[in-house]
Design a protein around this motif. Structure first.
Motif, short mmCIF file in Angstrom:
data_model
loop_
_atom_site.label_atom_id
_atom_site.label_comp_id
_atom_site.label_asym_id
_atom_site.label_seq_id
_atom_site.Cartn_x
_atom_site.Cartn_y
_atom_site.Cartn_z
N GLY A 268 0.79 -1.22 0.00
CA GLY A 268 0.00 0.00 0.00
C GLY A 268 0.82 1.27 0.00
N HIS A 269 0.39 2.25 0.78
CA HIS A 269 0.90 3.62 0.70
C HIS A 269 2.25 3.82 1.37
N TYR A 270 2.66 2.94 2.26
CA TYR A 270 3.91 3.11 3.02
C TYR A 270 4.90 1.99 2.70
N PRO A 271 5.43 1.91 1.49
CA PRO A 271 6.30 0.78 1.13
C PRO A 271 7.55 0.67 1.98
N GLN A 272 8.09 1.78 2.46
CA GLN A 272 9.31 1.71 3.28
C GLN A 272 9.06 1.06 4.63
N ILE A 273 7.80 0.96 5.03
CA ILE A 273 7.42 0.28 6.27
C ILE A 273 6.84 -1.10 5.97
N GLU A 274 6.06 -1.19 4.92
CA GLU A 274 5.40 -2.45 4.57
C GLU A 274 6.34 -3.46 3.91
N ALA A 275 7.26 -2.96 3.09
CA ALA A 275 8.15 -3.85 2.33
C ALA A 275 9.55 -3.24 2.26
N PRO A 276 10.19 -3.00 3.40
CA PRO A 276 11.48 -2.31 3.38
C PRO A 276 12.58 -3.07 2.64
N VAL A 277 12.55 -4.40 2.69
CA VAL A 277 13.57 -5.18 1.98
C VAL A 277 13.47 -4.94 0.48
N GLN A 278 12.25 -4.96 -0.04
CA GLN A 278 12.05 -4.71 -1.47
C GLN A 278 12.45 -3.29 -1.86
N VAL A 279 12.06 -2.33 -1.03
CA VAL A 279 12.41 -0.93 -1.33
C VAL A 279 13.93 -0.77 -1.34
N LEU A 280 14.60 -1.35 -0.36
CA LEU A 280 16.06 -1.24 -0.30
C LEU A 280 16.69 -1.87 -1.55
N LYS A 281 16.22 -3.04 -1.94
CA LYS A 281 16.78 -3.72 -3.12
C LYS A 281 16.64 -2.85 -4.36
N HIS A 282 15.45 -2.30 -4.58
CA HIS A 282 15.22 -1.51 -5.78
C HIS A 282 15.90 -0.15 -5.70
N TYR A 283 16.04 0.38 -4.50
CA TYR A 283 16.74 1.65 -4.38
C TYR A 283 18.23 1.48 -4.65
#
Length: 300
Positions: A268-283
């Protein structure tokens, strides 16, 4: 493997403070390397980044503040809150820290608008941006689907709505914008509410919400900056966010040439909280691309 949480009480212990236009602003700094500015969203604060904080600090000088009116920073009642001033605040913080290198930016929600303004200032020669990644946010007013509580805060009765807004209302609203399997725990909701309610925060929610009409007024300036294409950009977006999910990414792809976008399924709206591993990988993958691009230019 999950990323380590930084409890709010520990996060607060590492806060520093500087004065911006007579107001006390809390900020955090960690790591070393290229400067990376993290810009939080509405109505929360820089603690939103706590899962990503230590991994990002392993290779960056990571900087974040609670913007004016948010978190543990000052929340003056007699103040006209403005996105342009929040961009001024970010620049003042970088100046306070004597950061002179071009700055990478990672932003979310309300922070996306601040980042858009910084991007526009980059093209005016008033800010040096190395790259920018946007998480879920209203990059285009025409695609932003305003939540009911935001509509109420924008109404003439907004001051009453804000003062009546409490922890249970926050939980109800977050249940609508988080993914069904990634909603915050009760303890996390307590911490979010602690940051919102600090310094009598609910009394100014109706003033902070003025960012929505400000976005409309500044749309052409900001969209034009995103279309320039000289600063590397990426969107990492929670797909099922009802406010600025897949529909916002579709609009981004229509308007921004060579659009670089990532959609996170069931987030949803807070990916850095909901899916931090995925956000870190893509960042980190994005930053690797940026580094390779710079290296190619340097040796061409």
């Amino acid at each position: 493997m999950p990323l380590a949480e930084i409890p709010l009480r520990a996060w607060r212990k590492h806060a520093r403070e500087f004065v911006f236009r007579g107001r006390a602003i809390r900020y955090w700094v960690a790591g070393q390397g290229e400067p990376l500015l993290l810009i939080h969203g509405f109505p929360t604060a820089s603690w939103d980044w706590h899962y990503l904080w230590q991994p990002l600090a392993q290779r960056n000088l990571v900087i974040a503040c609670d913007m004016l009116g948010f978190g543990d920073s000052a929340k003056p009642l007699d103040h006209a809150y403005c996105l342009l001033e929040q961009a001024d605040l970010q620049q003042a913080l970088l100046e306070h820290l004597r950061v002179t290198q071009p700055v990478h930016v990672l932003a979310h929600d309300y922070g996306d608008s601040v980042a858009q303004e910084l991007l526009a200032r980059h093209y005016e020669g008033r800010f040096e941006m190395a790259s920018c990644v946007f998480l879920n946010g209203g990059l285009f007013p025409e695609t932003h689907r305003t939540a009911l509580v935001q509509k109420l805060l924008l109404s003439p009765l907004g001051w009453m709505i804000g003062r009546a807004f409490g922890r249970n209302a926050l939980a109800d609203n977050f249940s609508l914008i988080f993914g069904p399997d990634t909603r915050p725990s009760e303890s996390a909701l307590d911490d979010f509410w602690s940051l919102i309610s600090c310094n009598e925060g609910p009394r100014i929610l109706h003033k902070l919400i003025a960012y929505i009409p400000q976005r409309r007024r500044l749309r052409e300036r900001w969209v034009s900056a995103m279309q320039r294409g000289e600063v590397p950009l990426r969107v990492i977006d929670g797909e099922i966010d009802p406010i600025s999910g897949a529909h916002m990414v579709e609009r981004y792809q229509q308007l921004v040439p060579h659009a670089d976008t990532v959609l996170l399924a069931n987030i949803g709206h807070y990916p850095q909280i909901e899916a931090p591993v995925q956000v870190l990988k893509h960042y980190l993958a994005f930053r690797e691309q940026v580094s390779h691009s710079i290296a190619r230019v340097a040796y061409s």
